[in-house]
Design an enzyme around this catalytic site. Structure first.
Site, PDB file in Angstrom:
ATOM      1  N   GLU A 175       0.857  -1.079   0.030  1.00  0.00           N
ATOM      2  CA  GLU A 175       0.058   0.149   0.117  1.00  0.00           C
ATOM      3  C   GLU A 175       0.764   1.253  -0.068  1.00  0.00           C
ATOM      4  O   GLU A 175       0.937   1.920   0.964  1.00  0.00           O
ATOM      5  CB  GLU A 175      -1.071  -0.299   1.241  1.00  0.00           C
ATOM      6  CG  GLU A 175      -2.065  -1.433   1.053  1.00  0.00           C
ATOM      7  CD  GLU A 175      -2.853  -1.195   2.111  1.00  0.00           C
ATOM      8  OE1 GLU A 175      -2.902  -0.633   3.219  1.00  0.00           O
ATOM      9  OE2 GLU A 175      -4.266  -1.649   1.930  1.00  0.00           O
ATOM     10  N   GLU A 388      -5.461  -8.359  -1.399  1.00  0.00           N
ATOM     11  CA  GLU A 388      -6.161  -8.184  -0.078  1.00  0.00           C
ATOM     12  C   GLU A 388      -7.564  -7.830  -0.433  1.00  0.00           C
ATOM     13  O   GLU A 388      -7.958  -7.154  -0.923  1.00  0.00           O
ATOM     14  CB  GLU A 388      -5.516  -7.075   0.843  1.00  0.00           C
ATOM     15  CG  GLU A 388      -4.185  -7.432   1.429  1.00  0.00           C
ATOM     16  CD  GLU A 388      -3.779  -6.320   2.368  1.00  0.00           C
ATOM     17  OE1 GLU A 388      -4.772  -5.545   3.169  1.00  0.00           O
ATOM     18  OE2 GLU A 388      -2.523  -6.130   2.688  1.00  0.00           O
TER      19      GLU A 388
HETATM   20  C1  BGP Z   1      -4.681  -3.190   4.872  1.00  0.00           C
HETATM   21  C2  BGP Z   1      -3.175  -3.382   5.512  1.00  0.00           C
HETATM   22  C3  BGP Z   1      -3.266  -4.384   6.100  1.00  0.00           C
HETATM   23  C4  BGP Z   1      -4.530  -5.367   6.961  1.00  0.00           C
HETATM   24  C5  BGP Z   1      -5.893  -4.552   6.359  1.00  0.00           C
HETATM   25  C6  BGP Z   1      -7.027  -4.714   7.128  1.00  0.00           C
HETATM   26  O1  BGP Z   1      -4.527  -1.724   4.827  1.00  0.00           O
HETATM   27  O2  BGP Z   1      -2.457  -3.815   4.164  1.00  0.00           O
HETATM   28  O3  BGP Z   1      -2.023  -4.830   6.846  1.00  0.00           O
HETATM   29  O4  BGP Z   1      -4.526  -5.078   8.239  1.00  0.00           O
HETATM   30  O5  BGP Z   1      -5.666  -3.515   5.533  1.00  0.00           O
HETATM   31  O6  BGP Z   1      -6.940  -3.558   7.945  1.00  0.00           O
HETATM   32  P1  BGP Z   1      -7.316  -3.654   9.226  1.00  0.00           P
HETATM   33  O7  BGP Z   1      -6.370  -4.686   9.912  1.00  0.00           O
HETATM   34  O8  BGP Z   1      -7.448  -2.257   9.704  1.00  0.00           O
HETATM   35  O9  BGP Z   1      -8.752  -4.006   9.573  1.00  0.00           O
END
Ligand code: BGP
Length: 490
Positions: A175, A388
């Site tokens: 990201e 993701e």
């Molecule tokens: C993305 C990241 C991840 C992950 C995901 C979910 O932005 O790359 O590392 O954590 O989001 O977000 P969260 O963990 O805040 O629910």
């Protein structure tokens, strides 16, 4: 034929959110080791010294470090052929600038990749997933310092050489566009390893959103990351020409809230700045035509865009494929009084047509189809991968130990159906890794309670739990999906 033959099916994790063992076998501290947990209403905070009485979730996480064999066996049971994970930079170079890499850290990932190989699971490795060594923050000022480009490349060289026969797919920075989200703060720290001195020396916890930031420094550092990423692509290809090295964008799909042309324009600006700027630089090898004005409008002197040597590097080090995270969409409006909602690393306008998770993330499977088709047009011929996508929710363990999570199945089903439509429309989508296939620590809130997994982990926000793993209903559902190449979604 919907999903192409050989489509990659699997899941994605990040070292700091699952490994634990935060100082084991010579690992140095990294940024997440300084973060305390929060919840949906309480922002995560940063505490620069590790307070012995505070609960730092990354320190033990879900202890993947000692459970990786069991976890990879469960992944294989689901029929995966890809597993996205990150290497924790601080396991390899504990202080960021050590002369030699840490052998115990290198050996750990070698064992993990060997375990994947046993089941014919292809590793997809994120080189830097929000886990910059802490010493790089304090000693060098993160990526705002050009010396860190070389430290990053030294790290890349160590892992590319060591794993050149074990890993084919790599992503440079997770990201990378987080620097463009919100106003510095979280993006500066997670993505760029930058903190102002005053914050570094704080003695009380600081909300991530309250961290001081300096926009000029942020965008100079982001430029340095582009250069580091491009150089890593070139270096990787020298070490093994078969490497496929991609970028990774946090794609926050945006729509105009109303048909007011001013909303359309505002939405385009937001989309360009948040989503397209980084992708364009990494895929096309140059800043988009509107970038200079966007920077100037934000009070940033874009002198870095005119560095001739960097321009050459960006052009030569373009990525082999484009990957992104997709969780939700937001609306943009110029009208006052519109409702807002929470989202991945940012807040945005609420969409009256969409429902949201308990964390306010709007559920928009159609937006994934739209995004895939948009990206296929923007970057013709470039393979795409959704690395993701997932649904954070509270789960309940029944007395007999079972966990029924129809909400998660429904989220995945609708998003996979959207990907299928995009494939049918000709989008060159090559794979899909769901976020958090096994429960882990949330990056945004630091919670365990925000569960994403097909696999439940007995670990809780009060520090209790025995780390045991169990299969949720969605485990069996995703297994059918992977084994049928996305055909059986019932
Ligand atoms: C993305 C990241 C991840 C992950 C995901 C979910 O932005 O790359 O590392 O954590 O989001 O977000 P969260 O963990 O805040 O629910």
């Amino acid at each position: 034929m919907s999903f192409p033959k050989g489509f990659l099916w699997g899941g994605a994790v990040a070292a700091n959110q699952c490994e634990g063992a935060y100082l084991e076998d010579g690992k140095g501290l990294s940024v997440p080791d300084m973060l305390l947990g929060g919840d949906v209403n309480t922002p995560r905070t940063f505490l620069p010294v590790t307070d012995p009485n505070a609960f730092y979730p990354s320190h033990e996480a879900i202890d993947f470090y000692h459970h990786y064999k069991e976890d990879i066996a469960l992944f294989a049971e689901m029929g995966w052929n890809v597993f996205r994970l990150s290497i924790n930079w601080g396991r390899i170079f504990p202080n960021g600038d050590d002369e030699e890499p840490n052998e115990a850290g290198l050996a750990f990932y070698e064992n993990v990749f060997a375990e994947c190989k046993k089941y014919n699971i292809e590793p997809l490795v994120t080189i830097c997933h929000y886990e910059i060594p802490w010493a790089i923050v304090t000693k060098y000022g993160g990526f705002s310092n050009r010396k860190v480009i070389d430290l990053f490349l030294k790290y890349c060289e160590a892992i590319f050489k060591r794993y050149k026969d074990q890993v084919k797919y790599w992503l440079t920075f997770n990201e990378i566009n987080i620097a463009c989200m919100g106003e510095g703060g979280i993006g500066n720290l997670y993505g760029l390893g930058i903190m102002e001195d005053e914050d570094i020396n704080a003695t009380e916890p600081i909300k991530l959103s309250a961290l001081k930031s300096n926009r000029q420094r942020t965008f100079e550092a982001l430029h340095n990351e582009f250069v580091a990423s491009a150089k890593a692509v070139m270096l990787g290809h020298e070490i093994n020409p078969d490497f496929m090295i991609g970028n990774m964008i946090c794609h926050i799909t945006v729509y105009p809230l109303t048909p007011d042309p001013k909303d359309i324009l505002a939405c385009t600006v937001e989309d360009n700045f948040k989503n397209n700027l980084c992708g364009d630089v990494q895929v096309r090898g140059e800043y988009p035509v509107w970038a200079r004005k966007y920077f100037l409008d934000k009070g940033v002197d874009p002198f870095f865009m005119d560095n001739e040597e960097d321009k050459k590097i960006l052009k030569e080090g373009t990525v082999d494929f484009y990957t992104f995270s997709y969780y939700m969409s937001n609306c943009v409006t110029t009208h006052t009084g519109a409702e807002t909602t929470a989202g991945n690393m940012s807040h945005g306008g609420k969409n009256p047509y969409l429902k949201a998770s308990d964390w306010g993330w709007q559920i928009d499977p159609d937006g994934l189809e739209y995004t895939l088709e948009f990206l296929a047009d923007r970057y013709p011929g470039v393979p795409l991968m959704v690395v993701e996508n997932g649904f954070g929710a509270f789960d309940k363990v029944e007395e007999d130990g079972s966990i029924h999570d129809p909400y998660r199945i429904s989220y995945f089903k609708s998003h996979i159906e959207s990907m299928k439509k995009a494939c049918e429309a000709g989008v060159p989508l090559i794979g899909y890794t769901t976020w958090g296939p096994i429960d882990l620590v949330s990056a945004g809130t630091g919670q365990y309670a925000k569960r994403y997994g097909f696999i439940y982990v007995d670990r809780h926000d009060d520090g209790t739990g025995d780390f045991s793993r169990s299969r949720k209903d969605s485990f069996f559902w995703y297994k059918k999906c992977c084994e049928s190449n996305g055909e059986d979604l019932a």
